[in-house]
Design an enzyme around this catalytic site. Structure first.
Site, PDB file in Angstrom:
ATOM      1  N   ASP A 179     -34.830 -17.662 -34.648  1.00 34.21           N
ATOM      2  CA  ASP A 179     -34.079 -16.671 -35.435  1.00 34.21           C
ATOM      3  C   ASP A 179     -33.064 -17.439 -36.283  1.00 34.21           C
ATOM      4  O   ASP A 179     -33.030 -18.680 -36.251  1.00 34.21           O
ATOM      5  CB  ASP A 179     -33.412 -15.622 -34.532  1.00 34.21           C
ATOM      6  CG  ASP A 179     -33.380 -14.251 -35.207  1.00 34.21           C
ATOM      7  OD1 ASP A 179     -32.852 -14.164 -36.329  1.00 34.21           O
ATOM      8  OD2 ASP A 179     -33.890 -13.277 -34.632  1.00 34.21           O
ATOM      9  N   HIS A 240     -35.428 -13.820 -41.001  1.00 33.85           N
ATOM     10  CA  HIS A 240     -34.722 -14.404 -39.845  1.00 33.85           C
ATOM     11  C   HIS A 240     -35.077 -15.881 -39.700  1.00 33.85           C
ATOM     12  O   HIS A 240     -35.372 -16.362 -38.601  1.00 33.85           O
ATOM     13  CB  HIS A 240     -35.058 -13.629 -38.566  1.00 33.85           C
ATOM     14  CG  HIS A 240     -34.405 -12.279 -38.502  1.00 33.85           C
ATOM     15  ND1 HIS A 240     -33.034 -12.109 -38.443  1.00 33.85           N
ATOM     16  CD2 HIS A 240     -34.934 -11.021 -38.493  1.00 33.85           C
ATOM     17  CE1 HIS A 240     -32.745 -10.808 -38.392  1.00 33.85           C
ATOM     18  NE2 HIS A 240     -33.877 -10.123 -38.436  1.00 33.85           N
ATOM     19  N   GLU A 304     -37.132  -6.907 -40.863  1.00 29.13           N
ATOM     20  CA  GLU A 304     -35.876  -7.189 -41.546  1.00 29.13           C
ATOM     21  C   GLU A 304     -35.959  -8.398 -42.487  1.00 29.13           C
ATOM     22  O   GLU A 304     -35.192  -9.342 -42.365  1.00 29.13           O
ATOM     23  CB  GLU A 304     -34.763  -7.410 -40.502  1.00 29.13           C
ATOM     24  CG  GLU A 304     -34.536  -6.186 -39.627  1.00 29.13           C
ATOM     25  CD  GLU A 304     -33.461  -6.378 -38.563  1.00 29.13           C
ATOM     26  OE1 GLU A 304     -32.760  -5.394 -38.282  1.00 29.13           O
ATOM     27  OE2 GLU A 304     -33.332  -7.480 -38.006  1.00 29.13           O
ATOM     28  N   TRP A 370     -40.313  -0.275 -33.111  1.00 29.18           N
ATOM     29  CA  TRP A 370     -38.915  -0.414 -32.652  1.00 29.18           C
ATOM     30  C   TRP A 370     -37.964   0.530 -33.350  1.00 29.18           C
ATOM     31  O   TRP A 370     -36.997   0.975 -32.765  1.00 29.18           O
ATOM     32  CB  TRP A 370     -38.441  -1.865 -32.806  1.00 29.18           C
ATOM     33  CG  TRP A 370     -38.177  -2.344 -34.221  1.00 29.18           C
ATOM     34  CD1 TRP A 370     -39.093  -2.828 -35.100  1.00 29.18           C
ATOM     35  CD2 TRP A 370     -36.907  -2.403 -34.895  1.00 29.18           C
ATOM     36  NE1 TRP A 370     -38.485  -3.177 -36.281  1.00 29.18           N
ATOM     37  CE2 TRP A 370     -37.146  -2.936 -36.175  1.00 29.18           C
ATOM     38  CE3 TRP A 370     -35.598  -2.053 -34.533  1.00 29.18           C
ATOM     39  CZ2 TRP A 370     -36.122  -3.117 -37.117  1.00 29.18           C
ATOM     40  CZ3 TRP A 370     -34.583  -2.242 -35.463  1.00 29.18           C
ATOM     41  CH2 TRP A 370     -34.852  -2.774 -36.740  1.00 29.18           C
ATOM     42  N   PHE A 396     -32.004  -2.783 -24.667  1.00 31.35           N
ATOM     43  CA  PHE A 396     -31.082  -3.061 -23.571  1.00 31.35           C
ATOM     44  C   PHE A 396     -29.858  -3.849 -24.046  1.00 31.35           C
ATOM     45  O   PHE A 396     -29.052  -4.304 -23.237  1.00 31.35           O
ATOM     46  CB  PHE A 396     -31.809  -3.793 -22.437  1.00 31.35           C
ATOM     47  CG  PHE A 396     -32.854  -2.953 -21.723  1.00 31.35           C
ATOM     48  CD1 PHE A 396     -33.083  -1.623 -22.077  1.00 31.35           C
ATOM     49  CD2 PHE A 396     -33.614  -3.482 -20.690  1.00 31.35           C
ATOM     50  CE1 PHE A 396     -34.036  -0.853 -21.422  1.00 31.35           C
ATOM     51  CE2 PHE A 396     -34.569  -2.724 -20.032  1.00 31.35           C
ATOM     52  CZ  PHE A 396     -34.782  -1.409 -20.405  1.00 31.35           C
ATOM     53  N   ASP A 397     -29.727  -3.998 -25.392  1.00 32.30           N
ATOM     54  CA  ASP A 397     -28.466  -4.539 -25.910  1.00 32.30           C
ATOM     55  C   ASP A 397     -27.478  -3.394 -26.188  1.00 32.30           C
ATOM     56  O   ASP A 397     -26.323  -3.642 -26.520  1.00 32.30           O
ATOM     57  CB  ASP A 397     -28.684  -5.397 -27.167  1.00 32.30           C
ATOM     58  CG  ASP A 397     -29.442  -4.687 -28.288  1.00 32.30           C
ATOM     59  OD1 ASP A 397     -30.081  -3.639 -28.036  1.00 32.30           O
ATOM     60  OD2 ASP A 397     -29.404  -5.192 -29.431  1.00 32.30           O
ATOM     61  N   TRP A 444     -31.630  -8.252 -27.159  1.00 28.70           N
ATOM     62  CA  TRP A 444     -31.061  -9.059 -28.240  1.00 28.70           C
ATOM     63  C   TRP A 444     -29.693  -9.542 -27.762  1.00 28.70           C
ATOM     64  O   TRP A 444     -28.875  -8.740 -27.300  1.00 28.70           O
ATOM     65  CB  TRP A 444     -30.936  -8.225 -29.519  1.00 28.70           C
ATOM     66  CG  TRP A 444     -32.256  -7.664 -29.967  1.00 28.70           C
ATOM     67  CD1 TRP A 444     -32.694  -6.380 -29.797  1.00 28.70           C
ATOM     68  CD2 TRP A 444     -33.307  -8.367 -30.627  1.00 28.70           C
ATOM     69  NE1 TRP A 444     -33.962  -6.249 -30.318  1.00 28.70           N
ATOM     70  CE2 TRP A 444     -34.365  -7.455 -30.835  1.00 28.70           C
ATOM     71  CE3 TRP A 444     -33.475  -9.690 -31.065  1.00 28.70           C
ATOM     72  CZ2 TRP A 444     -35.567  -7.798 -31.452  1.00 28.70           C
ATOM     73  CZ3 TRP A 444     -34.662 -10.040 -31.687  1.00 28.70           C
ATOM     74  CH2 TRP A 444     -35.685  -9.109 -31.877  1.00 28.70           C
ATOM     75  N   THR A 445     -29.451 -10.841 -27.884  1.00 28.06           N
ATOM     76  CA  THR A 445     -28.333 -11.409 -27.116  1.00 28.06           C
ATOM     77  C   THR A 445     -27.078 -11.730 -27.932  1.00 28.06           C
ATOM     78  O   THR A 445     -26.246 -12.515 -27.481  1.00 28.06           O
ATOM     79  CB  THR A 445     -28.812 -12.685 -26.389  1.00 28.06           C
ATOM     80  OG1 THR A 445     -29.309 -13.607 -27.369  1.00 28.06           O
ATOM     81  CG2 THR A 445     -29.890 -12.380 -25.374  1.00 28.06           C
ATOM     82  N   GLU A 446     -26.932 -11.127 -29.105  1.00 31.36           N
ATOM     83  CA  GLU A 446     -25.729 -11.411 -29.900  1.00 31.36           C
ATOM     84  C   GLU A 446     -24.453 -11.308 -29.066  1.00 31.36           C
ATOM     85  O   GLU A 446     -23.567 -12.154 -29.157  1.00 31.36           O
ATOM     86  CB  GLU A 446     -25.599 -10.426 -31.074  1.00 31.36           C
ATOM     87  CG  GLU A 446     -26.546 -10.677 -32.227  1.00 31.36           C
ATOM     88  CD  GLU A 446     -27.824  -9.865 -32.118  1.00 31.36           C
ATOM     89  OE1 GLU A 446     -28.229  -9.501 -30.985  1.00 31.36           O
ATOM     90  OE2 GLU A 446     -28.440  -9.584 -33.175  1.00 31.36           O
TER      91      GLU A 446
HETATM   92  C1  ACM Z   1     -35.540  -5.608 -34.396  1.00 29.57           C
HETATM   93  O1  ACM Z   1     -34.781  -5.085 -33.567  1.00 29.57           O
HETATM   94  N1  ACM Z   1     -35.079  -6.081 -35.534  1.00 29.57           N
HETATM   95  C2  ACM Z   1     -36.949  -5.732 -34.135  1.00 29.57           C
END
Ligand code: ACM
Length: 505
Positions: A179, A240, A304, A370, A396-397, A444-446
């Site tokens: 990413d 990304h 995206e 998604w 789950f974020d 997603w781990t931001e």
């Molecule tokens: C995504 O959450 N951009 C796949």
């Protein structure tokens, strides 16, 4: 199901038959089918049993005259319930697990393992109620995703994560390896991808990053194989891509230079489809990655991807003209179709986020819906297989409570919301339902700086999702699930999992 067994996911069929079996702490295991594959499954099971119970089962000869124990058999009978089905029976003479595949045996043993709660393993052994279970999976794609770019967990944690998936009868690990904020897979042909792309310069001069060496990846894939988990790697394109372009700016439209980004978001500099060399890079990367991952699927992202650069780049405009593409969305479809063609030569099936549908996806592509369920419905209607992972239920974020929660990206997706998820939309015509392979939780781990925090966001929501994916829809009941979950959390304690405490007790 008796609450004290607290099996998660709930088996498809189970029936208590009265009385109970007392097993000694060193109960014997007998192979009624003794092949290397069956032995391997039992070995894995014993390995997984270690942290949870004060037990030392022993493998004994088939004919050994021993007190009651566990017998394991692979049968040729096909029950018609799918390749992951098994039967488990407990009577006063012992426990027997049988299945027509090693995957079925594995799941049967895991169910048995959940009955062997550490708390009950007293010095004189433990008691298990006599019962008959006949169980099978509802969906074939029971997935969890993990973004290792925004924050980087070590290889040991990836194994723990896979182990926890397997314990919940989940069977796909979607490994989001690249990413904007970090490239995490060693590619020997392009060493700068990790030498440069795996590291970002944070404010204050700190350097953050890391990557998985190919040898570590092989070990992880093997570890997953033994737990019947397929690893689906994701090499994100065309967007990304900041980390890759920081390493090799020549594959962008502008030529850079770029930094591995330290902010979260969506960035305009993406791979350039005007240059033939970009395809060479990505095909080489995918070829090298394909050798590490024996599973049938490779995920190429596709979400995206801003089109600002392509719209202002001569080579991209030339490509569009030469290929008869009306706009930049069609250029993205062209990009993905070329990658799909390459994956076909590698014997791999392409998986992409639902944006790849927007201008027509390759026929064999599996779509991950998604943005919403409607995207999944559209995918199935166009003949694609689909994995449901809508933000509404599977992210789950998102926050899992209204108060006192650590900072998250946004959203609000409670345990109850996850449990209420139905992967097959009611308005999907019956004949298209077969396209729904299953569903997946995305992580997603931001805002998850360390592995403790990742576990906190995943558990216990994963426990709800696994039941959605494994158990019959009509058997699901939230109060019953919560009741079982209370006991199941003790298993997670024994495994050293950091989970969010239940608020409803
Ligand atoms: C995504 O959450 N951009 C796949």
């Amino acid at each position: 199901m008796t609450p004290q067994l607290s099996l998660i996911p709930l088996p498809a069929n189970s029936r208590l038959t009265g009385h109970s079996l007392r097993l000694s702490r060193d109960f014997p295991i007998r192979f009624l089918t003794n092949t290397p594959a069956v032995q391997e499954v039992v070995e894995t099971f014993l390995e997984m049993l270690k942290p949870t119970a004060n037990l030392q089962p022993r493998v004994v000869d088939h004919d050994a005259r021993e007190h009651v124990g566990l017998s394991v058999s692979l049968t040729s009978a096909n029950t018609g319930q799918g390749k992951e089905s098994y039967t488990l029976s407990v009577d006063e003479k012992g426990v027997s697990v049988s299945a027509s595949t090693t995957a079925g045996l594995f799941y049967g043993l895991l169910t048995f393992g959940q009955m062997l709660s550490a708390d009950d393993a007293r010095s004189d052994g433990l008691a298990i109620p006599c019962l008959e279970i006949s169980d099978c999976a509802r969906f074939c794609w029971r997935g969890m995703h993990l973004d290792v770019s925004r924050h980087f967990p070590p290889a040991e944690f990836i194994k723990k994560y896979i182990d926890l998936l397997a314990r919940h009868k989940m069977n796909v690990f979607h490994w989001h390896l690249t990413d904007d904020q970090g490239w995490r897979i060693e590619i020997k042909r392009y060493p700068l991808l990790t030498e440069v792309g795996a590291w970002r310069k944070e404010s204050g001069g700190q350097v953050y990053g890391g990557f998985y060496a190919q040898q570590e990846i092989r070990e992880i894939v093997e570890y997953a194989r033994r737990r019947f988990v397929t690893v689906v790697p994701e090499i994100e394109l065309p967007g990304h891509a900041s980390a890759a372009l920081a390493a090799y700016p020549e594959y962008s439209c502008t030529g850079g230079p770029f930094e591995v980004t330290t902010q979260w978001g969506v960035f305009d500099d993406v791979y350039c489809p005007g240059k033939e060399a970009t395809f060479q890079l990505l095909e080489d990367v995918l070829s090298e990655a394909a050798e590490l991952f024996p599973g049938p699927f490779m995920h190429i992202g596709g979400d995206e991807c801003p089109k600002a650069r392509w719209n202002n780049h001569e080579l991209c405009q030339e490509r569009m003209k030469a290929e008869g593409l009306a706009n930049a969305d069609e250029l993205q479809a062209y990009f993905v179709s070329r990658i799909a063609r390459h994956l076909r030569t590698l014997g791999k099936r392409l998986v992409g986020w639902d944006e790849i549908l927007d201008s027509g996806a390759p026929a064999e592509a599996t779509i991950m819906a998604w943005r919403n369920m409607q995207k999944g419905i559209e995918a199935a209607q166009s003949g694609h297989d689909v994995v449901m992972t809508p933000m509404s239920h599977c992210y789950f974020d998102h926050y899992q409570g209204k108060e006192s929660e650590p900072k998250a990206i946004g959203g609000y997706t409670t345990l109850e919301t996850v449990y209420s998820f139905e992967p097959v939309p009611t308005d999907l015509p019956q004949e298209l339902a077969r396209h729904v392979l299953g569903a997946q939780g995305n992580v997603w781990t931001e805002y998850m700086p360390d592995t403790n925090h990742m576990e906190y966001m995943v558990f216990p929501r994963l426990c709800a999702l696994c039941e959605v994916l494994w158990s019959p829809q009509e058997a699901r009941s939230l109060p019953d699930f919560l009741d079982r979950l209370k006991h199941h959390l003790r298993r997670l304690d024994n495994l050293g999992v950091n989970y969010r405490r239940l608020t409803i007790l």
